[in-house]
Design a protein around this motif. Structure first.
Motif, PDB file in Angstrom:
ATOM      1  N   GLU A 206      27.890 -38.232  26.262  1.00  0.00           N
ATOM      2  CA  GLU A 206      28.532 -38.732  27.477  1.00  0.00           C
ATOM      3  C   GLU A 206      27.539 -38.845  28.627  1.00  0.00           C
ATOM      4  O   GLU A 206      27.685 -39.695  29.511  1.00  0.00           O
ATOM      5  N   ASN A 207      26.525 -37.975  28.595  1.00  0.00           N
ATOM      6  CA  ASN A 207      25.518 -37.974  29.650  1.00  0.00           C
ATOM      7  C   ASN A 207      24.298 -38.816  29.300  1.00  0.00           C
ATOM      8  O   ASN A 207      23.301 -38.799  30.033  1.00  0.00           O
ATOM      9  N   GLY A 208      24.362 -39.548  28.195  1.00  0.00           N
ATOM     10  CA  GLY A 208      23.256 -40.430  27.838  1.00  0.00           C
ATOM     11  C   GLY A 208      21.970 -39.716  27.501  1.00  0.00           C
ATOM     12  O   GLY A 208      20.877 -40.201  27.823  1.00  0.00           O
ATOM     13  N   LEU A 209      22.083 -38.565  26.827  1.00  0.00           N
ATOM     14  CA  LEU A 209      20.915 -37.747  26.510  1.00  0.00           C
ATOM     15  C   LEU A 209      20.509 -37.961  25.050  1.00  0.00           C
ATOM     16  O   LEU A 209      21.183 -37.491  24.136  1.00  0.00           O
ATOM     17  N   PRO A 210      19.406 -38.665  24.798  1.00  0.00           N
ATOM     18  CA  PRO A 210      18.947 -38.885  23.424  1.00  0.00           C
ATOM     19  C   PRO A 210      18.234 -37.651  22.885  1.00  0.00           C
ATOM     20  O   PRO A 210      17.778 -36.791  23.646  1.00  0.00           O
ATOM     21  N   GLY A 211      18.146 -37.568  21.564  1.00  0.00           N
ATOM     22  CA  GLY A 211      17.398 -36.457  20.991  1.00  0.00           C
ATOM     23  C   GLY A 211      17.789 -36.145  19.573  1.00  0.00           C
ATOM     24  O   GLY A 211      18.082 -37.037  18.781  1.00  0.00           O
ATOM     25  N   PHE A 212      17.834 -34.852  19.255  1.00  0.00           N
ATOM     26  CA  PHE A 212      17.963 -34.394  17.874  1.00  0.00           C
ATOM     27  C   PHE A 212      19.167 -33.475  17.708  1.00  0.00           C
ATOM     28  O   PHE A 212      19.529 -32.733  18.613  1.00  0.00           O
ATOM     29  N   ARG A 213      19.763 -33.540  16.526  1.00  0.00           N
ATOM     30  CA  ARG A 213      20.878 -32.681  16.149  1.00  0.00           C
ATOM     31  C   ARG A 213      20.510 -31.962  14.860  1.00  0.00           C
ATOM     32  O   ARG A 213      19.740 -32.481  14.052  1.00  0.00           O
ATOM     33  N   GLN A 214      21.085 -30.790  14.651  1.00  0.00           N
ATOM     34  CA  GLN A 214      20.814 -30.043  13.427  1.00  0.00           C
ATOM     35  C   GLN A 214      22.005 -30.084  12.488  1.00  0.00           C
ATOM     36  O   GLN A 214      23.160 -30.105  12.925  1.00  0.00           O
ATOM     37  N   GLN A 215      21.723 -30.067  11.188  1.00  0.00           N
ATOM     38  CA  GLN A 215      22.773 -29.971  10.186  1.00  0.00           C
ATOM     39  C   GLN A 215      23.279 -28.535  10.107  1.00  0.00           C
ATOM     40  O   GLN A 215      22.618 -27.586  10.530  1.00  0.00           O
ATOM     41  N   LYS A 216      24.456 -28.383   9.546  1.00  0.00           N
ATOM     42  CA  LYS A 216      25.080 -27.064   9.468  1.00  0.00           C
ATOM     43  C   LYS A 216      24.225 -26.067   8.702  1.00  0.00           C
ATOM     44  O   LYS A 216      24.190 -24.873   9.025  1.00  0.00           O
ATOM     45  N   ASP A 217      23.508 -26.554   7.676  1.00  0.00           N
ATOM     46  CA  ASP A 217      22.715 -25.636   6.863  1.00  0.00           C
ATOM     47  C   ASP A 217      21.457 -25.147   7.563  1.00  0.00           C
ATOM     48  O   ASP A 217      20.655 -24.402   6.990  1.00  0.00           O
ATOM     49  N   ALA A 218      21.264 -25.540   8.837  1.00  0.00           N
ATOM     50  CA  ALA A 218      20.115 -25.037   9.600  1.00  0.00           C
ATOM     51  C   ALA A 218      20.295 -23.575   9.980  1.00  0.00           C
ATOM     52  O   ALA A 218      19.327 -22.911  10.379  1.00  0.00           O
ATOM     53  N   ALA A 219      21.533 -23.062   9.877  1.00  0.00           N
ATOM     54  CA  ALA A 219      21.806 -21.663  10.230  1.00  0.00           C
ATOM     55  C   ALA A 219      21.324 -20.755   9.112  1.00  0.00           C
ATOM     56  O   ALA A 219      22.094 -20.219   8.314  1.00  0.00           O
ATOM     57  N   THR A 220      20.022 -20.588   9.043  1.00  0.00           N
ATOM     58  CA  THR A 220      19.395 -19.789   7.995  1.00  0.00           C
ATOM     59  C   THR A 220      18.114 -19.179   8.533  1.00  0.00           C
ATOM     60  O   THR A 220      17.537 -19.676   9.501  1.00  0.00           O
ATOM     61  N   MET A 221      17.671 -18.121   7.904  1.00  0.00           N
ATOM     62  CA  MET A 221      16.409 -17.493   8.294  1.00  0.00           C
ATOM     63  C   MET A 221      15.242 -18.029   7.464  1.00  0.00           C
ATOM     64  O   MET A 221      14.122 -17.565   7.601  1.00  0.00           O
ATOM     65  N   ALA A 222      15.508 -19.027   6.614  1.00  0.00           N
ATOM     66  CA  ALA A 222      14.495 -19.490   5.663  1.00  0.00           C
ATOM     67  C   ALA A 222      13.253 -20.061   6.341  1.00  0.00           C
ATOM     68  O   ALA A 222      12.150 -19.960   5.804  1.00  0.00           O
ATOM     69  N   LEU A 223      13.407 -20.688   7.504  1.00  0.00           N
ATOM     70  CA  LEU A 223      12.264 -21.307   8.175  1.00  0.00           C
ATOM     71  C   LEU A 223      11.518 -20.344   9.094  1.00  0.00           C
ATOM     72  O   LEU A 223      10.549 -20.719   9.732  1.00  0.00           O
ATOM     73  N   LEU A 224      11.987 -19.104   9.162  1.00  0.00           N
ATOM     74  CA  LEU A 224      11.320 -18.118  10.020  1.00  0.00           C
ATOM     75  C   LEU A 224       9.975 -17.734   9.413  1.00  0.00           C
ATOM     76  O   LEU A 224       9.911 -17.302   8.263  1.00  0.00           O
ATOM     77  N   PRO A 225       8.885 -17.908  10.151  1.00  0.00           N
ATOM     78  CA  PRO A 225       7.573 -17.565   9.597  1.00  0.00           C
ATOM     79  C   PRO A 225       7.445 -16.068   9.310  1.00  0.00           C
ATOM     80  O   PRO A 225       8.100 -15.234   9.952  1.00  0.00           O
ATOM     81  N   GLU A 226       6.610 -15.753   8.365  1.00  0.00           N
ATOM     82  CA  GLU A 226       6.277 -14.360   8.096  1.00  0.00           C
ATOM     83  C   GLU A 226       5.107 -13.986   9.005  1.00  0.00           C
ATOM     84  O   GLU A 226       4.012 -14.543   8.885  1.00  0.00           O
ATOM     85  N   PHE A 227       5.346 -13.076   9.913  1.00  0.00           N
ATOM     86  CA  PHE A 227       4.306 -12.718  10.879  1.00  0.00           C
ATOM     87  C   PHE A 227       3.359 -11.708  10.239  1.00  0.00           C
ATOM     88  O   PHE A 227       3.599 -10.500  10.243  1.00  0.00           O
ATOM     89  N   ASP A 228       2.280 -12.247   9.692  1.00  0.00           N
ATOM     90  CA  ASP A 228       1.348 -11.445   8.899  1.00  0.00           C
ATOM     91  C   ASP A 228      -0.086 -11.530   9.413  1.00  0.00           C
ATOM     92  O   ASP A 228      -1.016 -11.148   8.701  1.00  0.00           O
ATOM     93  N   LEU A 229      -0.251 -12.049  10.620  1.00  0.00           N
ATOM     94  CA  LEU A 229      -1.571 -12.171  11.264  1.00  0.00           C
ATOM     95  C   LEU A 229      -2.463 -13.222  10.610  1.00  0.00           C
ATOM     96  O   LEU A 229      -3.629 -13.366  10.998  1.00  0.00           O
ATOM     97  N   SER A 230      -1.927 -13.972   9.656  1.00  0.00           N
ATOM     98  CA  SER A 230      -2.748 -14.991   8.995  1.00  0.00           C
ATOM     99  C   SER A 230      -3.113 -16.098   9.975  1.00  0.00           C
ATOM    100  O   SER A 230      -2.378 -16.407  10.911  1.00  0.00           O
TER     101      SER A 230
END
Length: 304
Positions: free
Chosen positions: A278-302
């Motif tokens: 409604e406000n004319g704001l272009p951009g990106f939307r996420q799919q429902k399956d984005a609610a996951t921890m799978a894309l969280l990086p492993e913080f290992d100092l690499s």
């Protein structure tokens, strides 16, 4: 702006970071937890594996810094943002890391949670920027100091701020920052002043501008709608991009807040999407399956 009397963010701690930690927990130097090619960012930031000329750049060249000036009770990066995990590195080593990420094929340099290091990053980028052929992204929580941002003018190509809250009571309850919207809106205006309208190449790569993220929270879609109204009036139509995130997953201390101790409903997310449209704001939307921890990086100092 020196770390001996740190005022790099709206909290204005004024502490001597050589002797003690301020609210963000950052040391006087640089502390980071990982450097990597990250494919979990927006499509306009991560590039493409192939382009018309052949192999393309792919993945955001992300450096995850330790410490944060917010205390989001649901933070997925709590290990580094609140618990301080990381490794101290020199400014010279950070310069090398940025060039290494470019050489590995990064589509951009993605500085994640950079706020506590704004002054140091300004020095590093002044040295290394002439050697970078890819855009520099300042990926922050939105709770920023205008004066600190001014140090980065001409050094940052893309600002990627969160815009978390309109309502100060929500900001206080979930991030310990009651004045969040006031400070974030001031920061957004400065970011836009520096970069101007969004610029995207024919290949779909963003090279300049402001991309605002909003994470839709359970029971708080009304707050997201207010933020969409604000963005629709504060900036010329089509001049900024919006990334509406539905990836909220109860994490960290969220279990102590019953109203957000669940994933969001589709209806909540869709209300914010409608208001953005409604406000004319272009951009990106996420799919429902984005609610996951799978894309969280492993913080290992690499990569450090």
């Amino acid at each position: 702006m020196e770390t001996s009397g740190c005022r790099l963010c709206p909290r204005n701690c004024g502490v001597d970071r050589r002797k003690q930690r301020g609210f963000c927990g950052a040391p006087s130097g640089i502390k980071a937890a990982k450097a990597m090619l990250h494919v979990g960012e927006e499509p306009c930031l991560i590039g493409r594996k192939e382009n018309e000329q052949g192999p393309g750049r792919f993945g955001a060249g992300a450096v995850f810094f330790s410490g944060c000036n917010l205390r989001c009770v649901f933070c997925q990066n709590a290990l580094i943002s609140g618990e301080g995990f990381g490794k101290e590195i020199s400014e010279e080593r950070l310069e090398e890391i940025l060039l290494e990420l470019q050489a590995q094929g990064a589509a951009c340099i993605d500085l994640v949670t950079p706020t506590p290091y704004a002054d140091i990053l300004a020095r590093v980028l002044k040295k290394v920027k002439p050697q970078l052929q890819i855009p520099v992204v300042y990926n922050c929580g939105g709770y920023e100091s205008v004066e600190a941002l001014k140090q980065l003018e001409g050094l940052v190509d893309i600002y990627l701020p969160d815009l978390k809250y309109y309502d100060g009571s929500l900001a206080k309850r979930y991030s310990a920052a009651e004045d969040y919207f006031e400070r974030a809106s001031e920061a957004l205006a400065e970011m836009y002043r520096q970069t101007g309208p969004v610029t995207i190449t024919e290949e779909g790569q963003m090279v300049k501008g402001v991309l605002v993220r909003h994470l839709v929270l359970p029971t708080a879609s009304h707050d997201g709608e207010k933020l969409m109204d604000y963005l629709g009036t504060a900036f010329p139509e089509g001049s900024i991009l919006i990334s509406l995130l539905r990836q909220y997953t109860p994490y960290a201390s969220a279990e102590d807040y019953p109203e957000i101790n669940r994933r969001i409903f589709s209806a909540e997310y869709n209300r914010v999407i409608r208001r953005a449209l409604e406000n004319g704001l272009p951009g990106f939307r996420q799919q429902k399956d984005a609610a996951t921890m799978a894309l969280l990086p492993e913080f290992d100092l690499s990569g450090l």
